[in-house]
Design a protein around this motif. Structure first.
Motif, PDB file in Angstrom:
ATOM      1  N   LEU A   1       0.880  -1.275   0.149  1.00  0.00           N
ATOM      2  CA  LEU A   1       0.115  -0.018  -0.090  1.00  0.00           C
ATOM      3  C   LEU A   1       0.797   1.205  -0.029  1.00  0.00           C
ATOM      4  N   ASP A   2       0.327   2.299  -0.320  1.00  0.00           N
ATOM      5  CA  ASP A   2       0.710   3.710  -0.161  1.00  0.00           C
ATOM      6  C   ASP A   2      -0.125   4.568   0.270  1.00  0.00           C
ATOM      7  N   VAL A   3       0.447   5.759   0.711  1.00  0.00           N
ATOM      8  CA  VAL A   3      -0.484   6.888   1.481  1.00  0.00           C
ATOM      9  C   VAL A   3      -0.263   8.263   0.701  1.00  0.00           C
ATOM     10  N   SER A   4      -1.200   8.811   0.407  1.00  0.00           N
ATOM     11  CA  SER A   4      -0.852  10.234  -0.209  1.00  0.00           C
ATOM     12  C   SER A   4      -0.425  11.126   0.848  1.00  0.00           C
ATOM     13  N   GLY A   5       0.727  12.033   0.457  1.00  0.00           N
ATOM     14  CA  GLY A   5       1.323  12.837   1.503  1.00  0.00           C
ATOM     15  C   GLY A   5       0.337  14.191   1.511  1.00  0.00           C
ATOM     16  N   LYS A   6      -0.595  14.459   0.856  1.00  0.00           N
ATOM     17  CA  LYS A   6      -1.469  15.619   0.733  1.00  0.00           C
ATOM     18  C   LYS A   6      -2.533  15.473   1.315  1.00  0.00           C
ATOM     19  N   THR A   7      -3.460  14.357   1.025  1.00  0.00           N
ATOM     20  CA  THR A   7      -4.822  14.014   1.646  1.00  0.00           C
ATOM     21  C   THR A   7      -4.866  13.055   2.736  1.00  0.00           C
ATOM     22  N   GLY A   8      -3.760  12.227   2.841  1.00  0.00           N
ATOM     23  CA  GLY A   8      -3.737  11.039   3.581  1.00  0.00           C
ATOM     24  C   GLY A   8      -4.419   9.867   3.317  1.00  0.00           C
ATOM     25  N   ALA A   9      -4.918   9.806   2.020  1.00  0.00           N
ATOM     26  CA  ALA A   9      -5.648   8.675   1.415  1.00  0.00           C
ATOM     27  C   ALA A   9      -4.799   7.403   1.595  1.00  0.00           C
ATOM     28  N   ILE A  10      -5.500   6.330   1.796  1.00  0.00           N
ATOM     29  CA  ILE A  10      -4.628   5.210   1.645  1.00  0.00           C
ATOM     30  C   ILE A  10      -4.947   4.339   0.364  1.00  0.00           C
ATOM     31  N   TYR A  11      -3.987   3.943  -0.556  1.00  0.00           N
ATOM     32  CA  TYR A  11      -4.228   3.301  -1.617  1.00  0.00           C
ATOM     33  C   TYR A  11      -3.765   1.913  -1.477  1.00  0.00           C
ATOM     34  N   VAL A  12      -4.540   0.846  -1.719  1.00  0.00           N
ATOM     35  CA  VAL A  12      -4.172  -0.641  -1.342  1.00  0.00           C
ATOM     36  C   VAL A  12      -4.106  -1.266  -2.547  1.00  0.00           C
ATOM     37  N   ALA A  13      -3.168  -1.924  -2.682  1.00  0.00           N
ATOM     38  CA  ALA A  13      -2.926  -3.044  -3.980  1.00  0.00           C
ATOM     39  C   ALA A  13      -3.439  -4.501  -3.469  1.00  0.00           C
TER      40      ALA A  13
END
Length: 358
Positions: free
Chosen positions: A315-327
């Motif tokens: 996974l990774d996290v947006s440094g701007k919005t804090g949104a989590i993106y999960v593969a």
């Protein structure tokens, strides 16, 4: 039965009276005749919610999505997937619009990282394939042009000069250009390597085992703002922590992972929480980051339970919005989770004397 409904109505009237009285009358009453009644309006609520509109069109996912990386500076999301005769890298905006795809020199992607500055956009991919470009870590520009290759293409190994990899799982690139690599997703190696921006080895831990600074399938790596390196030591069911400058072992978390080890680690933008994925449990953990100088024990603040067999890999996290993106390799998709605000508590002051309880 009539008495029951009278009691219910009376209780409702009483609560309504308390709220009304506290709002319009309490300020005129003497302070000693008040007390604070805390009413919590916080139900059991997750700290993140699924963004069902991301991406706008999910049909672009045509393979097993193994990893995802966010370029927060430019608002881009990179997804790497596996499969035959399909584009290996997909590029979306953080809003979910598809931009482009590329498939150059990528065999079998495992991990991906977007490292961007105002002067350069770069994408790093760990390739665990057995073909010509396998067993390497490759640097691309944002359009898929190959810029740099680390490792010995097509040849797995344990060597350091020249550098060799075998199933490199993931990497993390700091703004300084220093690179942290976990090499050993079931291959010959179980090691953590720090490279300088000119690819010189600064320090490493490279022994298989269960003791401090030893690994069994190191699978993910990240760095916090306090100069600590966090490694998902998946086979040992723990997270190990190191000083980023010296490589000194600082401690480990294992109390949160009795059921299954962590497969991915990333911090929220404020650095207060570490997000951890557990592959076979299809679960994300939101854990409290410890203060400087004390690793302590793992403390779970919240969980995100995904559907069965979704299998969140990295996974990774947006440094701007804090949104989590999960593969999710089981679901063959990437999903986005966005932070939500929790309800706050309110206080009602009541005066007991006027209602006959004082």
């Amino acid at each position: 039965m009539t008495r029951f409904w009278v009691c219910v109505a009376g209780a409702g009237f009483f609560l309504a009276f308390l709220v009304f009285h506290s709002r319009f009358c309490a300020s005129r009453l003497p302070l000693p005749l008040h007390f604070a009644l805390k009413i919590s309006w916080r139900p059991e609520e997750a700290l993140y919610r699924l963004d069902v509109d991301w991406p706008k069109y999910s049909e672009y996912f045509t393979g097993a999505t193994f990893c995802v990386a966010v370029d927060s500076l430019n608002g881009l999301v990179y997804v790497a997937q596996r499969g035959d005769n399909i584009p290996k890298v997909l590029v979306f905006t953080e809003d979910g619009y598809f931009l482009r795809a590329w498939n150059y020199t990528v065999d079998t992607p495992h991990g991906i990282f977007a490292a961007s500055t105002p002067h350069e956009q770069s994408v790093w991919i760990t390739d665990v394939g057995s073909g010509l470009y396998g067993h390497t870590i490759k640097k691309y520009n944002s359009f898929g042009d190959l810029v740099q290759v680390l490792g010995t293409p097509g040849k797995k190994g344990t060597g350091l000069n020249p550098l060799q990899f075998d199933n490199p799982a993931e990497l993390y690139v700091e703004d300084t250009g220093d690179i942290y690599i976990v090499d050993g997703d079931g291959g010959l190696n179980n090691r953590l390597i720090k490279l300088s921006q000119d690819f010189m080895i600064l320090w490493l831990h490279g022994e298989n085992g269960t003791g401090p600074a030893k690994f069994s399938v190191p699978h993910s790596v990240t760095v916090d703002s306090d100069g600590r390196v966090w490694v998902a030591d998946r086979g040992n069911k723990r997270i190990q922590v190191f000083d980023k400058d010296t490589g000194e072992w600082l401690g480990a978390w294992n109390n949160c992972f009795s059921e299954e080890g962590p497969s991915a680690v990333r911090f929220t933008p404020d650095g207060k929480h570490l997000i951890v994925a557990q592959l076979n449990l299809s679960r994300l953990l939101l854990t409290a980051a410890p203060p400087v100088g004390s690793i302590g024990d793992c403390s779970v603040i919240s969980t995100i339970q995904l559907a069965d067999q979704v299998s969140p890999h990295l996974l990774d996290v947006s440094g701007k919005t804090g949104a989590i993106y999960v593969a999710e390799i089981g679901a063959k998709q990437v999903q986005k989770y966005v932070p939500v605000k929790s309800y706050s508590s309110s206080f009602v002051c009541i005066h007991l004397e006027e209602i006959g309880f004082w």
